[in-house]
Each structure stands twice: as structure tokens, then as C-alpha cells.
Motif scaffolding. Sequence first.
Motif, PDB file in Angstrom:
ATOM      1  N   SER A  17       0.837  -1.202   0.000  1.00 20.25           N
ATOM      2  CA  SER A  17       0.000   0.000   0.000  1.00 20.25           C
ATOM      3  C   SER A  17       0.869   1.249   0.000  1.00 20.25           C
ATOM      4  CB  SER A  17      -0.882   0.024   1.247  1.00 20.25           C
ATOM      5  OG  SER A  17      -1.685  -1.131   1.334  1.00 20.25           O
ATOM      6  N   ARG A  19       0.135   5.796   0.161  1.00 20.79           N
ATOM      7  CA  ARG A  19      -0.807   6.903   0.224  1.00 20.79           C
ATOM      8  C   ARG A  19      -0.155   8.130  -0.383  1.00 20.79           C
ATOM      9  NH1 ARG A  19      -2.840  10.632   5.179  1.00 20.79           N
ATOM     10  NH2 ARG A  19      -5.040  10.871   4.619  1.00 20.79           N
ATOM     11  N   SER A  21      -0.355  12.182  -1.422  1.00 19.41           N
ATOM     12  CA  SER A  21      -0.989  13.424  -0.993  1.00 19.41           C
ATOM     13  C   SER A  21      -0.674  14.505  -2.019  1.00 19.41           C
ATOM     14  CB  SER A  21      -0.455  13.867   0.367  1.00 19.41           C
ATOM     15  OG  SER A  21      -0.708  12.904   1.352  1.00 19.41           O
ATOM     16  N   THR A  67      -8.646   4.572  -3.168  1.00 23.64           N
ATOM     17  CA  THR A  67      -9.671   5.453  -2.625  1.00 23.64           C
ATOM     18  C   THR A  67      -9.166   6.886  -2.665  1.00 23.64           C
ATOM     19  OG1 THR A  67     -10.457   3.711  -1.138  1.00 23.64           O
ATOM     20  CG2 THR A  67     -11.132   5.974  -0.646  1.00 23.64           C
ATOM     21  N   TYR A  78      -6.049  13.174  -1.399  1.00 26.12           N
ATOM     22  CA  TYR A  78      -5.277  11.976  -1.106  1.00 26.12           C
ATOM     23  C   TYR A  78      -5.676  10.843  -2.053  1.00 26.12           C
ATOM     24  CZ  TYR A  78      -4.744  14.519   3.283  1.00 26.12           C
ATOM     25  OH  TYR A  78      -4.493  15.485   4.227  1.00 26.12           O
ATOM     26  N   GLN A  80      -5.360   6.802  -1.540  1.00 29.32           N
ATOM     27  CA  GLN A  80      -4.952   5.614  -0.806  1.00 29.32           C
ATOM     28  C   GLN A  80      -4.951   4.441  -1.764  1.00 29.32           C
ATOM     29  OE1 GLN A  80      -4.004   5.331   2.522  1.00 29.32           O
ATOM     30  NE2 GLN A  80      -3.435   3.242   1.959  1.00 29.32           N
ATOM     31  N   GLU A  82      -4.224   0.446  -2.349  1.00 26.18           N
ATOM     32  CA  GLU A  82      -4.087  -0.857  -1.704  1.00 26.18           C
ATOM     33  C   GLU A  82      -3.901  -1.929  -2.778  1.00 26.18           C
ATOM     34  OE1 GLU A  82      -4.090  -1.041   1.540  1.00 26.18           O
ATOM     35  OE2 GLU A  82      -5.028   0.855   2.168  1.00 26.18           O
TER      36      GLU A  82
END
Length: 117
Positions: A17, A19, A21, A67, A78, A80, A82
Amino acid sequence: QVQLVESGGGLVQAGGSLRLSCAASGRISNLKDMGWYRQAPGKQRELVAIITSGGTNYADSVKGRFTISRDNAKNTVYLQMESLKPEDTAVYYCNAVVVIITRMTYWGKGTLVTVSS
């Protein structure tokens, strides 16, 4: 002018994963849609996910795995990610639309995501 600064890219193993920004600054009082695009080597830039006043939209290839979200107080969007796959490897670009009489689109410089198999 609007400045977009992405962060969070890097190297990750398949199944992992990350993330991303993207912080917006400058003339953002009329900031509307924000989203993420990506461009893999030798391929055209493609939409990954977008968030508008009407909701969110995702590329079929990332539905259920990625997401997108937005913090309006921080003017930040953001992504996200996975269950990453090697085919997700690309430079990810933040996109923002500002509407002041006309519709203007801005891009970040991109952040590289590399997924190893």
C-alpha cells in the motif's frame, strides 16, 4: 496561479500500500474538482480517480483498490492505494480545476510509484 505539490510516492512490493498526498496553494478560492492521473512508461496519461462536488469516479483498473479523498480545510487531496500491482507503476500526477469565469486546469510535477513483483 495554483501550485500543486505531490508526495508519498516510492517503491513498494506487489500487494503493498501507499498513500499519495497533493497539497494545493495559491489562488484556490474557486478550487473545484481534484484528481489523480498517471502515466506509465511509453503510455498516455490516464485518469486514475477524481473527486468532484458530485462524488468520486475511478478508472476500472483501480476500482476496489484505490480510494480518493479530500480535506477541504487543508486543500489537500489523497489517494490511498491498496493491493498494488506491478502494472500500477507510473508517475502519478495531481490535477486541480479552478473556475473563475473560465475553467482552468493545473498539474503537479508528479510523484513516481514503483511496484515490484
